[in-house]
Design an enzyme around this catalytic site. Sequence first.
Site, PDB file in Angstrom:
ATOM      1  N   GLU A 239       0.825  -1.223   0.000  1.00 51.91           N
ATOM      2  CA  GLU A 239       0.000   0.000   0.000  1.00 51.91           C
ATOM      3  C   GLU A 239       0.853   1.264   0.000  1.00 51.91           C
ATOM      4  OE1 GLU A 239      -2.790  -0.117   3.213  1.00 51.91           O
ATOM      5  OE2 GLU A 239      -2.881   2.061   3.369  1.00 51.91           O
ATOM      6  N   ARG A 286      -8.269   2.932  -2.650  1.00 54.03           N
ATOM      7  CA  ARG A 286      -8.496   2.980  -1.203  1.00 54.03           C
ATOM      8  C   ARG A 286      -9.266   4.201  -0.716  1.00 54.03           C
ATOM      9  NH1 ARG A 286      -7.365   0.585   2.724  1.00 54.03           N
ATOM     10  NH2 ARG A 286      -5.859   1.986   3.690  1.00 54.03           N
ATOM     11  N   GLU A 342     -10.814  -2.128   5.215  1.00 50.69           N
ATOM     12  CA  GLU A 342      -9.897  -2.044   6.359  1.00 50.69           C
ATOM     13  C   GLU A 342     -10.701  -1.841   7.639  1.00 50.69           C
ATOM     14  OE1 GLU A 342      -7.337   1.409   6.285  1.00 50.69           O
ATOM     15  OE2 GLU A 342      -6.044   0.623   7.869  1.00 50.69           O
TER      16      GLU A 342
HETATM   17  O1  KDG Z   1      -4.791   9.869   9.873  1.00 50.02           O
HETATM   18  C1  KDG Z   1      -3.833   9.092   9.202  1.00 50.02           C
HETATM   19  C2  KDG Z   1      -4.286   7.663   9.153  1.00 50.02           C
HETATM   20  O2  KDG Z   1      -5.572   7.617   8.637  1.00 50.02           O
HETATM   21  C3  KDG Z   1      -3.375   6.795   8.309  1.00 50.02           C
HETATM   22  O3  KDG Z   1      -2.067   6.884   8.792  1.00 50.02           O
HETATM   23  C4  KDG Z   1      -3.843   5.343   8.395  1.00 50.02           C
HETATM   24  O4  KDG Z   1      -2.526   4.775   6.499  1.00 50.02           O
HETATM   25  C5  KDG Z   1      -3.409   4.495   7.261  1.00 50.02           C
HETATM   26  C6  KDG Z   1      -4.138   3.242   7.045  1.00 50.02           C
HETATM   27  O5  KDG Z   1      -3.888   2.611   6.015  1.00 50.02           O
HETATM   28  O6  KDG Z   1      -4.964   2.884   7.872  1.00 50.02           O
HETATM   29 MG    MG Z   2      -2.595   3.507   4.674  1.00 44.02          MG
END
Ligand code: KDG
Ligand code: MG
Length: 405
Positions: A239, A286, A342
């Site tokens: 990712e 995403r 997620e």
């Molecule tokens: O506020 C920042 C988060 O939402 C981020 O760091 C979370 O990258 C993230 C994820 O994939 O959950």
């Molecule tokens: Mg992320």
Amino acid sequence: MPDVIDRVEVLVSSPSRNYVTLRLTTRDGVVGLGDATVNGRELAVASYLRDHVGPLLIGRDPGRIEDTWQYLYRGVYWRRGPIGMAAIGAVDVALWDILGKRTGQPLYALLGGRVRDRVATYRHAFGWDLPALLEQVDAHREAGFENIRVQAGVPGLDVVYGVSRDNQVYEPAGRVAAPAEEIWDAEAYLRSIPGVIAGVRAHVGDGVGLLHDVHHRLTPIQAAGLGKALEPVGMFWLEDVTPAEDPDALRLVRQHTTTPLAIGEVFNTVWDCQQLIENRLIDYIRVAVVHAGGISHLRKIFALAEVHGVQAAPHGPSDVSPVSLAASIHLGMATHNFAIQEYMGYPDLVHEAFPHGWHVSGGHLQSGDEPGLGVTLTEDLHRSDDYQPAYLPVARRRDGTLTDW
Ligand code: KDG
Ligand code: MG
């Protein structure tokens, strides 16, 4: 007489972490909720909603969801960006919620009905070293989860994205007056992470989906090398390998590796991901309901993705509130190319603050069948006095140069 929007409330609260929630009430007393949380910039979106959007909603027909979206998007010369799009997203989700309640239908039914029985999800596992990481991986597997995001410490660094050193809860936003500064060393990370992830694969065997978030930190050629190094592991995805605003970076990565690529949690509109999707430079998009203009706009992004063989996999950390997560799960129930949602999980107080019909069952997510989103608010856990500014960290290279966090 048709019903109209009668009351607009913007709740800035902090049931252990900060959220911005929009509550719309119609003259007939139907309530719709939307999430407008932009982690670390909460008051900006609250003001946008209170001062600029709210007054325009009073008296509008809540059933004109698409027209309201277009009015708030095209009716503003200064379009796009996370603040404006989170505000539009919150209004959009609240209007869908109202429609569900007015018609007595769960949101997924209004979006075309169920295309699946349950929504796949992934949980977060982290550990400073491999044994600590494997403990969390095992715990998630024992709870029935089949897909796990794995994040690990890096020798020589004190702090690493996605990992808490004591293996307790990880939350990147700190309630501090200014962002914490972290050191980032891409070379050290690239030396250690392939071995850690290979170690997880050796431990779990085949059949478990392994995901990893690079959080926008590599150059294209570094990312290509990491993708290649991880090919033998058989990743579910890698990712945010490079900063998200440069779609051509993904082209270079794509030329070198068959490791599936996911990106888009910071995108706000279809135009941010159009090139990536149309050129098939990614496998998973995403975008989150909250940050990309709500349900109405996500449907368009996912439809474009479907045409090009890209799958939907929305962002779902703790800063995406249970209201947005509900919307995302309902979309997951009704969208054919929706691959996975997620689910980072929330502190207990967040679940109490937003009682919700969606739930985890057998390692999957279920939307529930309540009308609309199926989320309510526990009023006394949404006190504005609890809000405290919080900031995500910033990162610097060893020589002090600011880099992507
Ligand atoms: O506020 C920042 C988060 O939402 C981020 O760091 C979370 O990258 C993230 C994820 O994939 O959950
Ligand atoms: Mg992320």
